[in-house]
Design an enzyme around this catalytic site. Structure first.
Site, PDB file in Angstrom:
ATOM      1  N   SER A 273      29.747  20.138 -33.114  1.00  0.00           N
ATOM      2  CA  SER A 273      28.332  20.493 -32.964  1.00  0.00           C
ATOM      3  C   SER A 273      27.768  19.759 -31.768  1.00  0.00           C
ATOM      4  CB  SER A 273      27.544  20.097 -34.221  1.00  0.00           C
ATOM      5  OG  SER A 273      26.143  20.196 -33.997  1.00  0.00           O
TER       6      SER A 273
ATOM      7  N   TYR B 195      25.366  14.068 -40.615  1.00  0.00           N
ATOM      8  CA  TYR B 195      25.972  15.259 -40.017  1.00  0.00           C
ATOM      9  C   TYR B 195      26.416  14.960 -38.591  1.00  0.00           C
ATOM     10  CZ  TYR B 195      26.287  19.923 -37.921  1.00  0.00           C
ATOM     11  OH  TYR B 195      26.718  21.039 -37.249  1.00  0.00           O
TER      12      TYR B 195
END
Length: 231
Positions: A128, A141
Protein backbone atom coordinates in the site's frame (compact mmCIF):
# COMPACT_ATOMS: atom_id res chain seq x y z
CA UNK A 1 1.79 -30.22 -18.57
CA UNK A 2 -0.74 -27.48 -17.92
CA UNK A 3 -3.12 -26.81 -20.78
CA UNK A 4 -3.15 -23.18 -19.67
CA UNK A 5 -1.25 -21.16 -17.08
CA UNK A 6 -2.70 -21.13 -13.58
CA UNK A 7 -2.96 -18.11 -11.29
CA UNK A 8 -3.71 -18.19 -7.58
CA UNK A 9 -5.63 -15.05 -6.60
CA UNK A 10 -6.48 -14.32 -2.97
CA UNK A 11 -9.10 -11.86 -1.79
CA UNK A 12 -10.97 -12.74 -4.97
CA UNK A 13 -14.52 -12.28 -3.70
CA UNK A 14 -14.53 -8.50 -3.97
CA UNK A 15 -12.62 -5.33 -4.77
CA UNK A 16 -9.21 -5.43 -6.36
CA UNK A 17 -8.87 -9.18 -5.92
CA UNK A 18 -12.06 -9.79 -7.86
CA UNK A 19 -10.91 -7.46 -10.65
CA UNK A 20 -7.59 -9.31 -10.84
CA UNK A 21 -9.38 -12.66 -10.96
CA UNK A 22 -11.55 -11.46 -13.84
CA UNK A 23 -8.55 -9.97 -15.69
CA UNK A 24 -6.62 -13.24 -15.67
CA UNK A 25 -9.77 -15.14 -16.64
CA UNK A 26 -10.30 -12.84 -19.64
CA UNK A 27 -6.68 -13.37 -20.67
CA UNK A 28 -7.25 -17.11 -20.86
CA UNK A 29 -5.65 -18.24 -17.61
CA UNK A 30 -7.14 -20.79 -15.24
CA UNK A 31 -7.74 -19.04 -11.92
CA UNK A 32 -7.91 -20.56 -8.46
CA UNK A 33 -9.87 -17.88 -6.63
CA UNK A 34 -9.26 -17.91 -2.88
CA UNK A 35 -11.31 -16.09 -0.27
CA UNK A 36 -12.93 -16.61 3.10
CA UNK A 37 -16.28 -15.93 1.39
CA UNK A 38 -17.98 -18.07 -1.22
CA UNK A 39 -17.25 -17.17 -4.83
CA UNK A 40 -19.80 -18.23 -7.47
CA UNK A 41 -18.29 -20.80 -9.87
CA UNK A 42 -17.83 -19.68 -13.45
CA UNK A 43 -15.88 -20.87 -16.50
CA UNK A 44 -12.13 -20.73 -15.98
CA UNK A 45 -12.40 -20.07 -12.25
CA UNK A 46 -12.10 -22.62 -9.45
CA UNK A 47 -13.40 -21.06 -6.22
CA UNK A 48 -11.69 -22.07 -2.98
CA UNK A 49 -12.82 -21.09 0.50
CA UNK A 50 -9.71 -20.79 2.65
CA UNK A 51 -8.12 -18.61 5.31
CA UNK A 52 -4.64 -17.41 4.35
CA UNK A 53 -3.66 -17.09 8.01
CA UNK A 54 -3.54 -20.91 8.24
CA UNK A 55 -0.72 -22.39 6.17
CA UNK A 56 -1.85 -26.01 6.47
CA UNK A 57 -5.47 -25.26 5.57
CA UNK A 58 -4.41 -23.05 2.66
CA UNK A 59 -1.95 -25.62 1.32
CA UNK A 60 -4.51 -28.43 1.47
CA UNK A 61 -7.13 -26.30 -0.28
CA UNK A 62 -4.77 -25.21 -3.05
CA UNK A 63 -3.42 -28.73 -3.59
CA UNK A 64 -6.96 -30.03 -3.97
CA UNK A 65 -7.89 -27.31 -6.44
CA UNK A 66 -4.77 -27.73 -8.55
CA UNK A 67 -5.32 -31.45 -9.08
CA UNK A 68 -1.76 -31.94 -10.23
CA UNK A 69 -1.43 -28.69 -12.20
CA UNK A 70 1.31 -26.18 -11.41
CA UNK A 71 1.17 -22.47 -10.61
CA UNK A 72 2.53 -19.74 -12.89
CA UNK A 73 1.51 -16.73 -10.79
CA UNK A 74 0.31 -15.81 -7.32
CA UNK A 75 -1.47 -12.53 -6.69
CA UNK A 76 -2.05 -12.02 -2.98
CA UNK A 77 -4.70 -9.30 -2.87
CA UNK A 78 -6.25 -10.33 0.44
CA UNK A 79 -5.91 -7.73 3.17
CA UNK A 80 -7.71 -5.77 5.87
CA UNK A 81 -7.44 -2.12 6.87
CA UNK A 82 -9.37 -1.39 10.09
CA UNK A 83 -8.73 2.01 11.66
CA UNK A 84 -6.10 1.94 14.39
CA UNK A 85 -4.36 4.53 16.52
CA UNK A 86 -2.04 4.22 19.50
CA UNK A 87 -5.02 4.74 21.79
CA UNK A 88 -7.30 2.22 20.08
CA UNK A 89 -4.69 -0.47 19.40
CA UNK A 90 -4.62 -3.66 21.43
CA UNK A 91 -3.20 -7.16 21.18
CA UNK A 92 -6.21 -8.58 19.37
CA UNK A 93 -6.30 -5.84 16.72
CA UNK A 94 -2.55 -6.10 16.16
CA UNK A 95 -2.76 -9.85 15.64
CA UNK A 96 -5.80 -9.53 13.38
CA UNK A 97 -4.09 -7.04 11.03
CA UNK A 98 -0.64 -8.65 11.03
CA UNK A 99 -2.01 -12.18 10.73
CA UNK A 100 -3.89 -11.33 7.53
CA UNK A 101 -1.54 -8.81 5.95
CA UNK A 102 1.87 -10.20 6.94
CA UNK A 103 1.47 -13.85 7.95
CA UNK A 104 -0.96 -14.25 5.06
CA UNK A 105 1.71 -12.98 2.66
CA UNK A 106 4.23 -15.48 4.02
CA UNK A 107 1.75 -18.37 3.81
CA UNK A 108 0.62 -17.61 0.27
CA UNK A 109 4.21 -17.25 -0.91
CA UNK A 110 5.15 -20.53 0.74
CA UNK A 111 2.26 -22.41 -0.86
CA UNK A 112 2.70 -20.86 -4.30
CA UNK A 113 6.45 -21.51 -4.37
CA UNK A 114 5.85 -25.16 -3.48
CA UNK A 115 3.52 -25.64 -6.45
CA UNK A 116 5.30 -23.32 -8.90
CA UNK A 117 5.74 -24.35 -12.51
CA UNK A 118 9.06 -25.90 -13.55
CA UNK A 119 9.47 -22.84 -15.79
CA UNK A 120 9.22 -20.58 -12.76
CA UNK A 121 6.70 -17.82 -12.27
CA UNK A 122 5.75 -14.63 -10.45
CA UNK A 123 4.55 -13.80 -6.97
CA UNK A 124 2.91 -10.42 -6.53
CA UNK A 125 1.91 -9.04 -3.13
CA UNK A 126 -0.39 -6.15 -2.40
CA UNK A 127 1.37 -3.55 -0.27
CA UNK A 128 0.00 0.00 0.00
CA UNK A 129 1.08 3.58 -0.48
CA UNK A 130 0.64 3.73 3.31
CA UNK A 131 3.83 1.70 3.59
CA UNK A 132 5.66 4.84 2.43
CA UNK A 133 3.36 7.79 3.19
CA UNK A 134 1.31 7.00 6.28
CA UNK A 135 -2.28 8.12 6.81
CA UNK A 136 -3.94 9.19 10.06
CA UNK A 137 -5.76 6.33 11.76
CA UNK A 138 -3.76 3.61 10.02
CA UNK A 139 -1.04 2.93 12.61
CA UNK A 140 -1.04 -0.87 12.40
CA UNK A 141 -2.11 -1.15 8.77
CA UNK A 142 0.77 1.07 7.61
CA UNK A 143 3.23 -0.98 9.65
CA UNK A 144 1.88 -4.23 8.24
CA UNK A 145 2.21 -3.04 4.65
CA UNK A 146 5.74 -1.79 5.28
CA UNK A 147 6.47 -5.33 6.45
CA UNK A 148 5.08 -6.66 3.15
CA UNK A 149 7.50 -4.42 1.21
CA UNK A 150 10.40 -5.87 3.20
CA UNK A 151 9.16 -9.44 2.77
CA UNK A 152 9.09 -8.97 -1.01
CA UNK A 153 12.77 -8.02 -1.03
CA UNK A 154 13.76 -11.02 1.06
CA UNK A 155 11.61 -13.44 -0.92
CA UNK A 156 13.01 -12.15 -4.20
CA UNK A 157 16.48 -13.22 -3.11
CA UNK A 158 15.36 -16.48 -1.51
CA UNK A 159 13.29 -17.69 -4.46
CA UNK A 160 15.48 -16.62 -7.38
CA UNK A 161 16.88 -20.15 -7.60
CA UNK A 162 13.38 -21.43 -8.40
CA UNK A 163 13.10 -18.93 -11.27
CA UNK A 164 10.48 -16.98 -9.31
CA UNK A 165 10.27 -13.19 -9.37
CA UNK A 166 8.65 -11.52 -6.37
CA UNK A 167 7.27 -8.00 -6.53
CA UNK A 168 4.54 -5.86 -5.00
CA UNK A 169 2.20 -3.06 -5.93
CA UNK A 170 1.36 -0.25 -3.53
CA UNK A 171 -2.01 1.27 -4.45
CA UNK A 172 -3.20 4.58 -3.12
CA UNK A 173 -6.91 5.39 -3.10
CA UNK A 174 -8.91 2.82 -5.06
CA UNK A 175 -12.67 2.73 -5.54
CA UNK A 176 -13.57 -0.55 -3.85
CA UNK A 177 -16.58 -1.61 -1.84
CA UNK A 178 -14.57 -1.17 1.34
CA UNK A 179 -13.17 2.30 0.67
CA UNK A 180 -16.49 3.62 -0.59
CA UNK A 181 -18.30 2.24 2.45
CA UNK A 182 -15.89 3.91 4.86
CA UNK A 183 -16.50 7.31 3.25
CA UNK A 184 -12.89 8.36 3.78
CA UNK A 185 -12.11 8.14 0.08
CA UNK A 186 -14.13 11.25 -0.79
CA UNK A 187 -11.88 13.46 1.33
CA UNK A 188 -8.76 11.44 0.63
CA UNK A 189 -8.75 11.97 -3.13
CA UNK A 190 -8.66 15.75 -2.65
CA UNK A 191 -4.98 15.38 -1.75
CA UNK A 192 -4.20 13.28 -4.84
CA UNK A 193 -2.58 15.33 -7.64
CA UNK A 194 -4.74 13.54 -10.23
CA UNK A 195 -7.80 14.42 -8.13
CA UNK A 196 -9.32 10.95 -8.35
CA UNK A 197 -9.03 7.41 -7.10
CA UNK A 198 -7.94 4.49 -9.24
CA UNK A 199 -10.52 2.03 -10.52
CA UNK A 200 -10.17 -1.64 -9.68
CA UNK A 201 -9.75 -2.29 -13.40
CA UNK A 202 -6.70 -0.02 -13.54
CA UNK A 203 -5.13 -1.90 -10.66
CA UNK A 204 -5.86 -5.24 -12.32
CA UNK A 205 -4.18 -4.05 -15.52
CA UNK A 206 -1.00 -3.14 -13.62
CA UNK A 207 -1.06 -6.49 -11.81
CA UNK A 208 -1.32 -8.26 -15.15
CA UNK A 209 1.58 -6.29 -16.60
CA UNK A 210 3.73 -6.94 -13.54
CA UNK A 211 3.06 -10.66 -13.05
CA UNK A 212 1.85 -12.37 -16.25
CA UNK A 213 5.29 -12.26 -17.91
CA UNK A 214 7.99 -12.39 -15.24
CA UNK A 215 11.19 -10.83 -16.45
CA UNK A 216 14.18 -8.94 -15.11
CA UNK A 217 12.40 -7.06 -12.30
CA UNK A 218 12.28 -8.62 -8.83
CA UNK A 219 12.15 -7.33 -5.27
CA UNK A 220 10.45 -4.08 -6.33
CA UNK A 221 7.28 -2.32 -5.23
CA UNK A 222 5.34 -0.30 -7.79
CA UNK A 223 3.47 2.66 -6.28
CA UNK A 224 0.13 3.33 -8.02
CA UNK A 225 -1.14 6.46 -6.30
CA UNK A 226 -1.96 9.15 -8.86
CA UNK A 227 1.07 11.15 -7.77
CA UNK A 228 0.27 11.24 -4.06
CA UNK A 229 3.60 9.61 -3.33
CA UNK A 230 6.66 9.57 -5.60
CA UNK A 231 9.82 7.59 -4.91
Amino acid sequence: MNKQPVALVTGAASGMGKAVMEKFQREGWAVIAIDRSEIPPQPGITPVVADITSYSALRDAVAGALQGSRVSALINAAGIFPVSTLESSNDALYRQIFDVNVLGSVNTAKVASEFISEQGGALLMFASVDAFAVSPGQLLYSASKAAVVSLVKSLAIELVGKKIVVNAIAPGWVETEGTLKSGRIHEGVKAVPMQRAASVGEIADWVWAFSSQPGYITGETLVISGGSYMR
